[in-house]
Design an enzyme around this catalytic site. Structure first.
Site, PDB file in Angstrom:
ATOM      1  N   ASP A  30      -7.458 -20.803   8.913  1.00  0.00           N
ATOM      2  CA  ASP A  30      -7.902 -20.272   7.625  1.00  0.00           C
ATOM      3  C   ASP A  30      -9.292 -19.670   7.817  1.00  0.00           C
ATOM      4  O   ASP A  30     -10.187 -20.305   8.391  1.00  0.00           O
ATOM      5  CB  ASP A  30      -7.955 -21.420   6.607  1.00  0.00           C
ATOM      6  CG  ASP A  30      -8.232 -20.944   5.189  1.00  0.00           C
ATOM      7  OD1 ASP A  30      -7.442 -21.275   4.295  1.00  0.00           O
ATOM      8  OD2 ASP A  30      -9.248 -20.245   4.979  1.00  0.00           O
ATOM      9  N   ASN A  86      -1.532 -25.712  -2.728  1.00  0.00           N
ATOM     10  CA  ASN A  86      -1.884 -25.316  -4.093  1.00  0.00           C
ATOM     11  C   ASN A  86      -0.801 -24.423  -4.679  1.00  0.00           C
ATOM     12  O   ASN A  86      -0.333 -23.499  -3.999  1.00  0.00           O
ATOM     13  CB  ASN A  86      -3.216 -24.554  -4.075  1.00  0.00           C
ATOM     14  CG  ASN A  86      -4.351 -25.384  -3.503  1.00  0.00           C
ATOM     15  OD1 ASN A  86      -4.395 -26.594  -3.684  1.00  0.00           O
ATOM     16  ND2 ASN A  86      -5.263 -24.736  -2.785  1.00  0.00           N
ATOM     17  N   GLN A  93      -4.416 -21.800  -6.309  1.00  0.00           N
ATOM     18  CA  GLN A  93      -3.712 -20.897  -5.385  1.00  0.00           C
ATOM     19  C   GLN A  93      -4.285 -19.498  -5.541  1.00  0.00           C
ATOM     20  O   GLN A  93      -4.396 -18.977  -6.653  1.00  0.00           O
ATOM     21  CB  GLN A  93      -2.199 -20.871  -5.667  1.00  0.00           C
ATOM     22  CG  GLN A  93      -1.450 -20.026  -4.632  1.00  0.00           C
ATOM     23  CD  GLN A  93       0.066 -20.009  -4.815  1.00  0.00           C
ATOM     24  OE1 GLN A  93       0.596 -20.494  -5.809  1.00  0.00           O
ATOM     25  NE2 GLN A  93       0.749 -19.419  -3.849  1.00  0.00           N
ATOM     26  N   HIS A  99       1.831 -21.793   1.390  1.00  0.00           N
ATOM     27  CA  HIS A  99       1.112 -22.247   2.577  1.00  0.00           C
ATOM     28  C   HIS A  99       0.670 -23.699   2.422  1.00  0.00           C
ATOM     29  O   HIS A  99       0.379 -24.161   1.323  1.00  0.00           O
ATOM     30  CB  HIS A  99      -0.111 -21.362   2.866  1.00  0.00           C
ATOM     31  CG  HIS A  99      -1.001 -21.147   1.684  1.00  0.00           C
ATOM     32  ND1 HIS A  99      -0.721 -20.215   0.705  1.00  0.00           N
ATOM     33  CD2 HIS A  99      -2.153 -21.741   1.310  1.00  0.00           C
ATOM     34  CE1 HIS A  99      -1.673 -20.247  -0.208  1.00  0.00           C
ATOM     35  NE2 HIS A  99      -2.554 -21.170   0.131  1.00  0.00           N
ATOM     36  N   HIS A 101      -2.217 -26.352   3.642  1.00  0.00           N
ATOM     37  CA  HIS A 101      -3.546 -26.457   4.266  1.00  0.00           C
ATOM     38  C   HIS A 101      -3.614 -27.722   5.124  1.00  0.00           C
ATOM     39  O   HIS A 101      -3.222 -28.807   4.671  1.00  0.00           O
ATOM     40  CB  HIS A 101      -4.637 -26.598   3.196  1.00  0.00           C
ATOM     41  CG  HIS A 101      -4.900 -25.382   2.387  1.00  0.00           C
ATOM     42  ND1 HIS A 101      -5.873 -24.464   2.710  1.00  0.00           N
ATOM     43  CD2 HIS A 101      -4.333 -24.917   1.244  1.00  0.00           C
ATOM     44  CE1 HIS A 101      -5.900 -23.499   1.804  1.00  0.00           C
ATOM     45  NE2 HIS A 101      -4.975 -23.747   0.896  1.00  0.00           N
TER      46      HIS A 101
HETATM   47  P1  5GP Z   1      -5.156 -21.014  -1.549  1.00  0.00           P
HETATM   48  O1  5GP Z   1      -6.437 -20.958  -2.335  1.00  0.00           O
HETATM   49  O2  5GP Z   1      -4.179 -19.956  -2.027  1.00  0.00           O
HETATM   50  O3  5GP Z   1      -4.535 -22.372  -1.492  1.00  0.00           O
HETATM   51  O4  5GP Z   1      -5.550 -20.696  -0.067  1.00  0.00           O
HETATM   52  C1  5GP Z   1      -5.594 -19.410   0.462  1.00  0.00           C
HETATM   53  C2  5GP Z   1      -6.406 -19.505   1.719  1.00  0.00           C
HETATM   54  O5  5GP Z   1      -6.183 -18.337   2.481  1.00  0.00           O
HETATM   55  C3  5GP Z   1      -7.907 -19.610   1.503  1.00  0.00           C
HETATM   56  O6  5GP Z   1      -8.360 -20.856   2.013  1.00  0.00           O
HETATM   57  C4  5GP Z   1      -8.495 -18.414   2.249  1.00  0.00           C
HETATM   58  O7  5GP Z   1      -9.658 -18.740   2.978  1.00  0.00           O
HETATM   59  C5  5GP Z   1      -7.362 -18.012   3.176  1.00  0.00           C
HETATM   60  N1  5GP Z   1      -7.273 -16.579   3.459  1.00  0.00           N
HETATM   61  C6  5GP Z   1      -7.270 -15.579   2.556  1.00  0.00           C
HETATM   62  N2  5GP Z   1      -7.113 -14.395   3.179  1.00  0.00           N
HETATM   63  C7  5GP Z   1      -7.016 -14.661   4.506  1.00  0.00           C
HETATM   64  C8  5GP Z   1      -6.830 -13.834   5.665  1.00  0.00           C
HETATM   65  O8  5GP Z   1      -6.720 -12.616   5.607  1.00  0.00           O
HETATM   66  N3  5GP Z   1      -6.764 -14.488   6.867  1.00  0.00           N
HETATM   67  C9  5GP Z   1      -6.862 -15.839   6.968  1.00  0.00           C
HETATM   68  N4  5GP Z   1      -6.786 -16.367   8.190  1.00  0.00           N
HETATM   69  N5  5GP Z   1      -7.049 -16.637   5.901  1.00  0.00           N
HETATM   70  C10 5GP Z   1      -7.112 -16.054   4.681  1.00  0.00           C
END
Ligand code: 5GP
Ligand code: ZN
Length: 141
Positions: A30, A86, A93, A99, A101
């Site tokens: 991430d 999430n 999310q 995904h 984590h």
């Molecule tokens: P969420 O908030 O949807 O549970 O988590 C999304 C995660 O994706 C975040 O922790 C963010 O840092 C990660 N993320 C967003 N865009 C990218 C990307 O382009 N590459 C990578 N490796 N992580 C990403």
């Protein structure tokens, strides 16, 4: 799926720091690195989030989580690891491709900052059992 950044990562259209891949799942670091080694595990088959996963995809995804999580934990000798997911904006999310984590934990004061309240003194036993029955009735057999 078009316009999905995680589908683009799977297809190699956007670069990523890959740590694992097979025919069903893809795992990569991430970008946020909440803690050192913070990893995402995603199904290759696009789904909005966990609520949208069919049973087979969910099973293929979670089947791989222990071995990947153990590697993430071991890499920098973490003491534990939070494994979480999430679903929808209210639940934090931000990327709408399912995904999981993997967040290795090194200290209580690291940047994960996850707290929840114990409300066990706020409901009656009757209300507690009513909640269980209400949810239970909504689960398809
Ligand atoms: P969420 O908030 O949807 O549970 O988590 C999304 C995660 O994706 C975040 O922790 C963010 O840092 C990660 N993320 C967003 N865009 C990218 C990307 O382009 N590459 C990578 N490796 N992580 C990403
Ligand atoms: Zn996608």
């Amino acid at each position: 799926m078009e316009d999905c950044i995680f589908c683009k990562i799977i297809n190699g259209d956007i670069p990523s720091a890959k740590i694992y891949e097979d025919d069903k799942v893809y795992a990569f670091l991430d970008l946020g690195q909440v803690t050192k080694g913070h990893t995402l595990v995603i199904p290759k088959k696009h789904a909005r989030n966990m609520l949208d996963l069919d049973e087979e995809t969910a099973s293929e995804l979670y089947k791989r989580v222990p071995k990947i999580a153990n590697a993430v934990k071991e890499a920098y000798a973490a003491d534990g690891i939070n494994i979480l997911n999430n679903n929808e904006e209210i639940a934090s999310q931000t990327v709408f491709h399912c995904h999981v984590h993997l967040i290795p934990r090194y200290s209580k004061n690291d940047d994960f900052g996850f707290k929840w309240k114990d409300n066990s003194n706020t409901y009656s036993q009757e209300e507690f059992l009513k909640r269980a029955a209400k949810i239970s009735a909504l689960i398809p057999s």
